[in-house]
Design a protein around this motif. Structure first.
Motif, PDB file in Angstrom:
ATOM      1  N   TYR A  48      -9.225   7.207 -12.633  1.00  0.00           N
ATOM      2  CA  TYR A  48      -8.292   6.638 -13.613  1.00  0.00           C
ATOM      3  C   TYR A  48      -8.791   6.857 -15.036  1.00  0.00           C
ATOM      4  O   TYR A  48      -8.412   6.142 -15.945  1.00  0.00           O
ATOM      5  N   LEU A  89      -0.182   7.137  -2.142  1.00  0.00           N
ATOM      6  CA  LEU A  89      -0.450   7.815  -3.418  1.00  0.00           C
ATOM      7  C   LEU A  89      -1.941   7.987  -3.644  1.00  0.00           C
ATOM      8  O   LEU A  89      -2.737   7.156  -3.231  1.00  0.00           O
ATOM      9  N   THR A 102     -10.002  11.057  -6.813  1.00  0.00           N
ATOM     10  CA  THR A 102      -9.311   9.910  -7.387  1.00  0.00           C
ATOM     11  C   THR A 102     -10.037   9.430  -8.630  1.00  0.00           C
ATOM     12  O   THR A 102     -11.251   9.226  -8.606  1.00  0.00           O
ATOM     13  N   LYS A 106       0.859  -1.173   0.000  1.00  0.00           N
ATOM     14  CA  LYS A 106       0.000   0.000   0.000  1.00  0.00           C
ATOM     15  C   LYS A 106       0.903   1.232   0.000  1.00  0.00           C
ATOM     16  O   LYS A 106       1.851   1.305   0.793  1.00  0.00           O
ATOM     17  N   LEU A 107       0.634   2.169  -0.891  1.00  0.00           N
ATOM     18  CA  LEU A 107       1.502   3.333  -1.028  1.00  0.00           C
ATOM     19  C   LEU A 107       0.759   4.615  -0.660  1.00  0.00           C
ATOM     20  O   LEU A 107      -0.468   4.670  -0.735  1.00  0.00           O
ATOM     21  N   ARG A 147      -3.067   5.145   1.311  1.00  0.00           N
ATOM     22  CA  ARG A 147      -4.416   5.149   0.755  1.00  0.00           C
ATOM     23  C   ARG A 147      -4.597   3.962  -0.181  1.00  0.00           C
ATOM     24  O   ARG A 147      -3.652   3.524  -0.816  1.00  0.00           O
ATOM     25  N   LYS A 148      -5.863   3.495  -0.264  1.00  0.00           N
ATOM     26  CA  LYS A 148      -6.131   2.367  -1.158  1.00  0.00           C
ATOM     27  C   LYS A 148      -5.965   2.782  -2.619  1.00  0.00           C
ATOM     28  O   LYS A 148      -5.525   2.002  -3.441  1.00  0.00           O
ATOM     29  N   ASN A 149      -6.348   4.003  -2.934  1.00  0.00           N
ATOM     30  CA  ASN A 149      -6.201   4.533  -4.298  1.00  0.00           C
ATOM     31  C   ASN A 149      -6.755   3.535  -5.312  1.00  0.00           C
ATOM     32  O   ASN A 149      -6.129   3.229  -6.328  1.00  0.00           O
ATOM     33  N   GLU A 150      -7.932   3.050  -5.004  1.00  0.00           N
ATOM     34  CA  GLU A 150      -8.537   1.939  -5.726  1.00  0.00           C
ATOM     35  C   GLU A 150      -8.853   2.271  -7.183  1.00  0.00           C
ATOM     36  O   GLU A 150      -9.396   3.323  -7.477  1.00  0.00           O
TER      37      GLU A 150
END
Lengths: 419, 118
Positions: A307, A257, A305, A254-255, B46-49
């Motif tokens: 993508y 980021l 967040t 886990k990062l 953070r999970k940053n899913e």
């Protein structure tokens, strides 16, 4: 024998005789071998420079660069191409300045024109806080032997005549720092040049191949699963930008980021009108003009967040409002193209270039909104880290552990918005 | 850009809201006993899913109320809206089969193989 891969005036003349039909491919597209001495995940600028310097500086040539899309299709081809090294803290200044020095010799070294143009970068101040903050950065840069000047409003107008220096606008220009050695480069040429250079030294560049798993045995990395099968290696470097967390997840790491969209846009091409780069943290905008004549405009990140490689229109609108206020001359320009890229942001706006608790697994991530300028320096230190299993002195401060130890390198002032 | 159905005001443009990041991260109950790593986990990791992401939003330019969203970060599709203090709903979403197996309404960052798309 004549080396057809060396670009020169002579090679252009020689190929002209054959109607330019005999040019070599810039790089090969081999199928992956069963195993390599090192694998780099991510064929963007950072991944390719890492492979290049592993081969060149450390003699490790048996390398694969795994790219899920195509070379130059990710953030390397999506940024606004600004290069500078005027960071506040000693650690970042050293890292980015090392990169800037590599930029200065890049076209010669690669025998590939990356169109590096040291046209200067202005960081504009709009209020008293900006003035103090930028002057502090100016002095910090000078102490680190990085060129930086302070320009008052009059000098800003002389340096960039089209900027609106009226005291009556909402965010008046109170001054700016100027780094003359800073500038821009042609971003996809950087990827192509390093891909060509790495390929010449025997690096396998494998495009359209996606990593689907990371194999770990007894705390040691043993290889990766990809859409082209299993590839073994006991050294794996991850340079996957916005998708770093997805890859890290495969190894159970886990990062710190968060991946967010960062948008940019270009206008219709016009004659040369702005011969420098103007950036403003306060009003979230930066602008330069490409050699094609398009205005290249960048915004701040969207605040969530995602993508999806696209963002909200409100961000574009805010940015253009700021641009039009600073440059009323652009108010009737038409915007031609607009896109987003996914950037991985660290809580302290500094990168992670680090080993992990899994032997042989390395991460180069967290460059957030400003990784392009660091491309050669990032690869240089990441290659050193992978080859020696130990950080280079330049990236020693940029470990994953700093989030536990508290030794953060807070560059929000120099990096938060403007790149 | 997307629309968010505020549980207090109804559907509004996303520009009216600000995102407060990952939801359901509870402040540790025993701060003095925590190790540095545990603090780092709470503060920074953070999970940053890529997929279903449970997150907090604030209707900043509206009612100024906080609430939670479940959103598929690979498409920006909102799957559930629920109030603060409620447990996250169990959801199924079209999660990419491979890390970049983007759905057709996602990004231009297309998957390498046709069968991975949906």
């Amino acid at each position: 024998m004549f080396n057809n891969n060396k670009y020169s005036f002579l090679s252009i003349a020689r190929n002209a005789l054959n109607n330019h039909e005999n040019w070599q491919k810039t790089w090969n597209s081999p199928e992956p071998k069963k195993s390599y001495d090192a694998i780099i995940v991510g064929g963007g600028g950072h991944g390719l420079t890492t492979a290049y310097y592993l081969a060149k500086n450390h003699g490790i040539n048996n390398i694969a660069v795994i790219e899920k899309g195509w070379i130059g299709g990710g953030n390397t081809g999506r940024n606004t191409t600004i290069i500078r090294s005027n960071y506040l803290w000693d650690q970042s200044a050293a890292l980015y300045e090392h990169a800037l020095k590599l930029w200065e010799g890049m076209s010669q070294e690669l025998n590939y024109n990356v169109m590096f143009s040291q046209r200067g970068v202005l960081n504009v101040a709009h209020n008293l806080h900006d003035v103090r903050e930028l002057k502090r950065r100016w002095h910090a840069n000078r102490l680190n032997d990085i060129d930086c000047e302070w320009l008052d409003t009059k000098k800003v107008k002389e340096f960039c005549p089209i900027i609106n220096t009226s005291p009556n606008i909402r965010y008046p220009v109170l001054g700016a720092t100027l780094q003359r050695r800073a500038g821009t480069a042609r971003h996809d040429a950087v990827a192509w040049g390093y891909a060509r250079g790495a390929d010449e030294m025997g690096v396998d560049i494998i495009q359209n191949c996606e990593v689907t798993g990371i194999n770990v045995k007894n705390g040691n990395v043993t290889g990766i699963e990809t859409t082209k099968g299993t590839i073994n290696s006991n050294k794996i470097g991850i340079a996957a930008a916005g998708h770093t967390s997805v890859i890290a997840n495969m190894a159970g790491i886990k990062l710190p980021l968060e991946s967010k969209p960062l948008q940019a846009l270009v206008s219709e091409p016009v004659k040369p009108v702005i011969d420098t780069v103007v950036m403003s943290n306060t009003i979230h905008a930066y602008i330069s003009q490409s050699d094609k004549g398009e205005l290249v405009i960048g915004a701040g990140t969207d605040g969530y967040t995602s993508y999806t490689q696209r963002g909200g229109f409100n961000i574009v609108e805010d940015t253009l409002m700021a641009i039009v206020e600073l440059f009323p001359i652009f108010s009737r320009m038409k915007m031609l193209r607009h896109w987003g890229g996914i950037v991985d942001i660290c809580p302290d706006a500094s990168p992670i270039i680090s080993k992990t608790h899994i032997n042989g697994l390395y991460f180069n991530c967290g460059w957030g909104t400003g990784g392009f300028k660091a491309t050669p320096g990032s690869g240089w230190v990441f290659a050193h880290t992978i080859a020696n299993d130990q950080a280079h002195e330049l990236n020693a401060p940029f470990t994953i552990n700093r989030f536990s130890s508290g030794e953060l390198v807070d560059e929000h002032g120099a990096a938060a918005v403007a790149h | 850009m997307f629309l968010i159905n505020c549980p207090y005001c109804g559907e509004r443009d996303q520009a009216e809201f600000s995102c407060g990041g990952e939801a359901h991260i509870a402040r540790p109950k025993n701060p003095p006993e925590l190790s540095d790593d545990q603090w780092a986990e709470y503060l920074f990791l953070r999970k940053n899913e890529k997929g279903i992401h449970y997150e907090r939003w604030n209707h900043e330019y509206g009612c100024r109320q906080w609430f939670n969203l479940a959103r598929n970060t690979s498409t920006d599709e909102i799957l559930a809206v629920y109030k603060m203090g409620k447990a996250p709903p169990k959801l199924k979403a079209n999660i990419p089969a491979t890390p970049s197996g983007e759905p057709s309404i996602g990004s231009g960052n297309l998957s390498t193989s046709k069968k991975d798309r949906f």
